[in-house]
Design a protein around this motif. Structure first.
Motif, short mmCIF file in Angstrom:
data_model
loop_
_atom_site.label_atom_id
_atom_site.label_comp_id
_atom_site.label_asym_id
_atom_site.label_seq_id
_atom_site.Cartn_x
_atom_site.Cartn_y
_atom_site.Cartn_z
N MET A 1 97.86 84.21 -26.04
CA MET A 1 96.90 85.87 -25.98
C MET A 1 96.52 84.64 -27.47
N ALA A 2 97.20 83.91 -27.92
CA ALA A 2 97.11 83.44 -29.48
C ALA A 2 95.79 81.90 -28.79
N ARG A 3 96.24 81.08 -28.42
CA ARG A 3 95.52 80.61 -27.97
C ARG A 3 94.11 80.85 -27.61
N GLU A 4 93.60 81.86 -26.93
CA GLU A 4 92.35 82.19 -26.36
C GLU A 4 91.59 83.02 -27.77
N ILE A 5 92.33 83.30 -28.76
CA ILE A 5 91.79 83.49 -30.20
C ILE A 5 91.05 82.73 -31.14
N GLY A 6 91.96 81.07 -30.61
CA GLY A 6 91.72 80.74 -31.46
C GLY A 6 93.06 80.38 -32.31
N ALA A 7 93.57 81.25 -32.17
CA ALA A 7 95.88 80.64 -34.07
C ALA A 7 96.62 80.44 -32.80
N GLY A 8 96.55 79.22 -34.04
CA GLY A 8 97.91 78.54 -33.86
C GLY A 8 99.25 79.43 -33.37
N PHE A 9 100.22 78.95 -32.44
CA PHE A 9 101.54 80.25 -32.53
C PHE A 9 102.48 78.98 -32.61
N ASN A 10 103.27 79.74 -33.55
CA ASN A 10 104.73 79.08 -33.93
C ASN A 10 105.96 79.27 -33.81
N LEU A 11 106.68 79.05 -32.80
CA LEU A 11 108.04 79.31 -32.24
C LEU A 11 109.00 78.90 -33.68
N LEU A 12 110.07 79.32 -34.13
CA LEU A 12 110.44 78.52 -35.17
C LEU A 12 112.34 79.43 -34.80
N SER A 13 113.09 78.36 -35.65
CA SER A 13 114.47 78.49 -35.74
C SER A 13 114.10 79.37 -36.94
N GLU A 14 115.58 80.10 -37.75
CA GLU A 14 115.32 81.02 -38.38
C GLU A 14 115.17 79.78 -40.05
N SER A 15 115.98 78.62 -39.93
CA SER A 15 115.88 77.85 -41.07
C SER A 15 114.73 77.03 -41.24
N GLN A 16 113.88 77.02 -39.45
CA GLN A 16 112.69 76.31 -40.11
C GLN A 16 111.51 77.73 -40.92
N TYR A 17 111.97 78.43 -39.88
CA TYR A 17 111.31 79.73 -40.09
C TYR A 17 111.34 80.03 -42.51
N ASN A 18 112.10 79.96 -42.43
CA ASN A 18 112.53 80.33 -44.11
C ASN A 18 112.38 79.28 -44.90
N LYS A 19 111.71 77.44 -44.03
CA LYS A 19 110.77 77.13 -45.86
C LYS A 19 109.97 76.90 -45.75
N LEU A 20 109.54 78.05 -44.54
CA LEU A 20 107.61 78.29 -44.88
C LEU A 20 107.61 78.68 -46.09
N GLU A 21 106.28 78.46 -46.39
CA GLU A 21 105.43 78.90 -47.73
C GLU A 21 105.25 80.38 -47.81
N GLY A 22 104.79 81.62 -48.41
CA GLY A 22 104.37 82.87 -48.17
C GLY A 22 104.54 83.63 -46.53
N THR A 59 98.45 90.62 -33.25
CA THR A 59 97.68 91.87 -34.13
C THR A 59 96.50 91.34 -34.88
N HIS A 60 97.11 90.86 -35.85
CA HIS A 60 96.48 90.68 -37.07
C HIS A 60 95.84 89.45 -36.78
N ALA A 61 96.25 88.65 -36.06
CA ALA A 61 95.12 87.42 -35.71
C ALA A 61 94.00 88.44 -35.67
N ILE A 62 93.63 89.60 -34.63
CA ILE A 62 92.82 89.90 -33.63
C ILE A 62 92.04 90.62 -35.09
N LEU A 63 92.77 91.55 -34.94
CA LEU A 63 91.89 92.41 -36.56
C LEU A 63 91.25 91.45 -37.46
N LYS A 64 91.83 90.66 -37.79
CA LYS A 64 91.37 89.63 -38.87
C LYS A 64 90.28 89.34 -38.14
N ASN A 65 90.20 88.07 -37.30
CA ASN A 65 88.84 88.38 -36.63
C ASN A 65 87.61 89.01 -36.63
N SER A 66 87.97 90.02 -35.79
CA SER A 66 87.04 90.68 -35.43
C SER A 66 86.21 91.94 -36.46
#
Length: 85
Positions: A1-22, A59-66
């Protein structure tokens, strides 16, 4: 679904996720609207038994774009806003 709407999709471990800003550390997922990227904290989502997290973030990505439209200000600057439609 993410690919169809042009959004990137990242499946991360908790340690990878917690390193993200924001992102809220330890949350199950997040959508970065500036980068149009979905981030899933695989470990937290499984621990909380929240298998709907990816759909929630898509759903956030869909609403943001629509719901937005592009317009130009009097000065010719291009901006976006929530559409009346």
């Amino acid at each position: 679904m993410a690919r169809e709407i042009g959004a990137g999709f990242n499946l991360l471990s908790e340690s990878q996720y917690n390193k993200l800003e924001g992102v809220q550390k330890g949350s199950e997922g997040s959508y970065n609207r500036v980068k149009n990227q979905i981030y899933i904290n695989k470990d937290a989502a499984l621990k909380a038994r929240q298998l709907g997290t990816p759909l929630h973030e898509v759903t956030h990505a869909i609403l943001k774009n629509s719901l937005k439209e592009t317009y130009k200000t009097i000065d010719g600057v291009e901006k976006t806003r929530v559409s009346k439609e």
